[in-house]
Design a protein around this motif. Structure first.
Motif, PDB file in Angstrom:
ATOM      1  N   THR A   1       4.922  -1.190   9.786  1.00  0.00           N
ATOM      2  CA  THR A   1       6.241  -0.697   9.398  1.00  0.00           C
ATOM      3  C   THR A   1       6.325  -0.519   7.885  1.00  0.00           C
ATOM      4  OG1 THR A   1       7.208  -1.884  11.283  1.00  0.00           O
ATOM      5  CG2 THR A   1       8.719  -1.130   9.559  1.00  0.00           C
ATOM      6  N   TYR A   2       5.832  -1.502   7.132  1.00  0.00           N
ATOM      7  CA  TYR A   2       5.877  -1.414   5.679  1.00  0.00           C
ATOM      8  C   TYR A   2       4.937  -0.327   5.152  1.00  0.00           C
ATOM      9  CZ  TYR A   2       8.525  -5.766   5.731  1.00  0.00           C
ATOM     10  OH  TYR A   2       9.481  -6.715   5.935  1.00  0.00           O
ATOM     11  N   MET A   3       3.805  -0.145   5.814  1.00  0.00           N
ATOM     12  CA  MET A   3       2.912   0.946   5.427  1.00  0.00           C
ATOM     13  C   MET A   3       3.610   2.291   5.585  1.00  0.00           C
ATOM     14  SD  MET A   3      -0.070   2.376   4.646  1.00  0.00           S
ATOM     15  CE  MET A   3      -1.487   1.327   4.916  1.00  0.00           C
ATOM     16  N   ALA A   4       4.259   2.505   6.740  1.00  0.00           N
ATOM     17  CA  ALA A   4       4.976   3.767   6.977  1.00  0.00           C
ATOM     18  C   ALA A   4       6.100   3.946   5.967  1.00  0.00           C
ATOM     19  CB  ALA A   4       5.519   3.793   8.407  1.00  0.00           C
ATOM     20  N   MET A   5       6.813   2.870   5.654  1.00  0.00           N
ATOM     21  CA  MET A   5       7.902   2.940   4.668  1.00  0.00           C
ATOM     22  C   MET A   5       7.367   3.422   3.326  1.00  0.00           C
ATOM     23  SD  MET A   5      10.494  -0.146   3.599  1.00  0.00           S
ATOM     24  CE  MET A   5       9.258  -1.060   2.664  1.00  0.00           C
TER      25      MET A   5
END
Length: 761
Positions: A650-654
């Motif tokens: 999720t943080y990578m996509a963000m």
């Protein structure tokens, strides 16, 4: 003057931060829990007969490795020093993990460490490695792969020696034996450290691809699939001869494409199967072979491991739980399509692993379609070519044999196919055509030896070495080309069409047993030019041919549609593969009839995987794009799955969305992270860090202010606000704000001061 940059080092910095701060807290076990308030990366919790290991942050915010022998609430800190630790495993008395003791943001240097629970000795196993993966141990041996080279390494704790086994994937050590995936060969190999011997445990049936496995020293639990779908889970003895005890996955039942939904210990194999109506967690008793369902409520759980009779698993928002397998087994009445059909024979495997017979340690093993060929004279390797006794090889391939004593010539024939080899002559005749040999046929101990690869490929079969430490095994397999050859050189093939000098030349057709087999162009008796090949009355191949085989551009109608390049009957080069419904599922490089190289996998939900592919499996560096074509993941895949998990993704996509200016999508990922269990203020830290790294002070400040409205005394958010002031060219205000963060209890203040100084100088 502030410094604004997003260099390679800065990119690594952000990824390290993702790995460090994205975590999930262990919650209550069914009976007792580890009494700790630390945040724990739940994906890294591993349980087996030797105990449980995980990583958690201590009171100084250092990520430490913890161990518990029975998950009974008593935790032991294995590490206590400054640094970042990841991916711990336990086996026997050894706990092994990856560690960056520098903890310098952006260095990314992780080494392998091990700790002996009995002697209290700690050792550094590797030195200054960028990254190692797939770490495993059985208490004496430690195995891992070097991510860049894919080399499998094996370390002996007793001798302190490291052995490089060869290229592979997913090594697993158990009972003093090492099993690993043969890189690109769709096999599981077994390496014996005591004598450095290697043998094949499993060759996945033709048309399927190995997606992962577990190994306990005696059994293999492995996952295979067709292309990027149709997963099947199988269990079989790890002896190299047995077929599957069971196989799950039918038209009624599906299996998820990840080994995290299964586990294997010395007594049980546990896995999940699904239908449109329900889900069961199935347990196989390895002693009796009986399959029964476990009563676990919920839609899906990650299996963390088995310890004795206890199964540990986690469910979203419910944390880690345990149950007694023997106490919760159910008995079902009637037929249940979710239960696997257990068998005690090996007939379930359409392409069995090569059978084993006693042989000398230095003997080359030759397997034809999964069955070993028995030779009276051992095969040998000469000038890089495998030389084998001609009679057993010809007979195994279904050819009749003729020996012409007067001119020392061997003749093999099957229908109209004819191959002639002469002792001492480096040329051969294949259907009247002269071809060069790598090594001339000759005799050893009175038996005539011929070049294996030349003979097999002359019949359209594929030949490849089994990659191993000793390279003593070679496999011969059927291909589309061999099927064509069987038809073309049969006695029932009839030609109708144009001829020249008595042979087919021009436009014509081949029929076999009254059915159309080929329609197209011929040159000097061979199918060459444009044409169509038929099978069972339906078009099978349409495109360019040369020397009786698909060569050049063409279309292959088999299990869907392939459009692309062919070399000698095999899909080789650039091509596209479509499902029967016309949906594109792969586009890119093909190698020797497999999806291997650089390519794009298209998912049914509209997302795309672009990167390294090995035999249809996502393996290597890749980028993943969402339904709108926006980048949402960039990094390594292993065993068909990204190396990042859960909120890390999720943080990578963000981060990627924000970098691309897709602020709405970045915010959606931020909101998704907030919903994850026990994240606390971490989503605010991550989005602030993201926009600060992109020099977007306004967006950073926007999220920081929302976070401070929830907790005005959060020291980390106050520190990020100081960095935001630095971006806004407000150095004095930034320093005052950083001092405020320190008074609120900011940890590692010297690191924050260094960042602030670099931004305002």
């Amino acid at each position: 003057m502030r410094k604004a940059f997003l260099s390679k080092k800065r990119w690594i910095t952000i990824l390290v931060l993702i790995l460090v701060v994205s975590n999930i807290q262990i919650t209550t076990f069914a009976e007792e829990s580890i009494p700790t308030s630390n945040f724990v990366v739940e994906d890294e919790l591993k349980v087996n007969e030797s105990g449980a290991v995980w990583t958690a942050f201590d009171n100084q915010e250092h990520r430490q490795v913890y161990y518990s022998p029975k998950m009974d609430g008593k935790a032991q800190a294995i590490s206590q020093s400054f640094g970042i630790r990841e991916r711990p495993v336990v086996g026997g008395n050894l706990v092994v993990w990856l560690e960056n003791r520098h903890e310098a943001r952006g260095l990314g240097i992780y080494d392998l460490y091990a700790y002996d629970l009995e002697t209290k000795e700690e050792r550094k196993i590797t030195v200054n490695n960028e990254w190692n993966g797939s770490v495993t141990t059985d208490g004496r041996y430690i195995a891992w792969i070097e991510e860049e080279t894919r080399i499998v390494n094996l370390y002996d704790w007793q001798t302190k020696l490291t052995t490089q086994i060869g290229k592979g994937n997913n090594p697993v050590v158990a009972k003093g034996k090492l099993a690993y995936e043969n890189n690109g060969r769709n096999q599981i190999l077994l390496f014996q450290p005591m004598d450095h011997s290697t043998k094949t445990l499993l060759t996945v049936p033709t048309g399927r691809y190995l997606s992962g496995f577990q190994f306990n020293g005696d059994w293999l639990l492995y996952l295979s699939n067709k292309q990027a779908f149709d997963y099947k889970l199988s269990l079989q003895k790890a002896d190299g001869t047995s077929g599957p005890l069971f196989e799950s996955g039918t038209e009624f039942v599906s299996v998820l494409g990840s080994m995290v939904y299964s586990s294997l210990n010395k007594e049980y194999a546990v896995f999940q199967v699904f239908s449109s109506e329900k889900k069961h967690t199935i347990v196989i008793d390895l002693d009796t072979g009986q399959a029964k369902p476990l009563n676990i409520p919920g839609d899906r759980e990650t299996i963390l491991g088995i310890q004795g009779d206890s199964l540990y698993y986690s469910q979203e928002k419910q944390g880690v739980q345990t149950l007694s397998i023997s106490k919760t087994l159910e008995s079902l009445t009637g037929e249940d399509p979710l239960l696997p059909k257990v068998s005690t024979n090996s007939n379930l495997n359409p392409t069995p692993a090569p059978s084993r017979t006693n042989h000398d340690a230095d003997q080359l093993i030759v397997a034809l379609d999964g069955k070993n060929i028995s030779f009276q004279v051992n095969p040998v390797v000469e000038d890089g070519s495998s030389m084998v006794q001609f009679r057993p090889l010809f007979e195994a391939m279904g050819m009749s044999i003729e020996w012409q004593e007067e001119n020392q010539t061997i003749i093999g024939a099957k229908g109209k196919f004819r191959i002639e080899l002469k002792l001492g002559d480096k040329t051969a005749l294949v259907n009247g055509k002269t071809m060069d040999l790598p090594v001339a046929p000759h005799t050893i101990n009175g038996s005539t030896m011929v070049p294996l690869r030349f003979v097999a490929e002359s019949t359209g079969r594929s030949v490849y070495w089994v990659a191993s430490y000793t390279e003593k095994e070679v496999h011969i397999s059927r291909t589309i080309a061999s099927d064509l050859f069987d038809d073309l050189y049969s006695d029932n093939l009839v030609y109708l069409g144009e001829t020249l000098n008595g042979v087919p030349n021009g436009q014509g057709t081949y029929t076999k047993n009254g059915r159309l087999r080929y329609e197209g162009q011929f040159v000097n008796g061979a199918m060459e030019g444009s044409g169509s090949v038929y099978q069972n009355g339906k078009i099978f191949y349409k495109g360019e041919l040369k020397d009786n085989l698909p060569n050049g551009q063409g279309k292959l109608y088999e299990l869907g549609l392939y459009v692309g390049q062919f070399v000698n009957g095999l899909r080789h080069g650039i091509g596209k593969y479509y499902e029967n419904n016309g949906a594109l599922i792969y586009s890119g490089q093909f190698t020797e009839d497999t999806e291997t190289g650089k390519g794009t996998l298209y998912e049914s939900n509209g997302t795309r995987y672009v990167g390294d592919v090995i035999m249809g499996i996502r393996e290597g560096l890749a980028e993943v794009y969402d339904q709108d074509g926006d980048l949402q993941y960039k990094g390594r895949y292993a065993g068909n799955h990204p190396v990042l998990k859960g909120t890390q993704l999720t943080y990578m996509a963000m981060l990627l969305y924000a970098q691309a200016g897709k602020d709405t999508k970045a915010n959606a990922m931020f909101e998704e992270a907030k919903k994850s269990a026990n994240q606390g203020m971490v989503p605010y830290y991550m989005i602030a860090e993201t926009y600060i790294s992109l020099n977007n002070a306004d967006k950073s400040n926007e999220y920081i202010q929302v976070g401070l409205s929830k907790d005005a005394n959060d020291p980390i958010l106050n520190a990020y606000l100081a960095l935001t002031y630095a971006l806004q060219n407000k150095p004095d205000q930034a320093k005052v704000q950083m001092d405020k963060a320190k008074t609120l209890g900011l940890k590692k203040a010297e690191v924050w001061d260094e960042r602030l100084k670099a931004m305002i100088e």
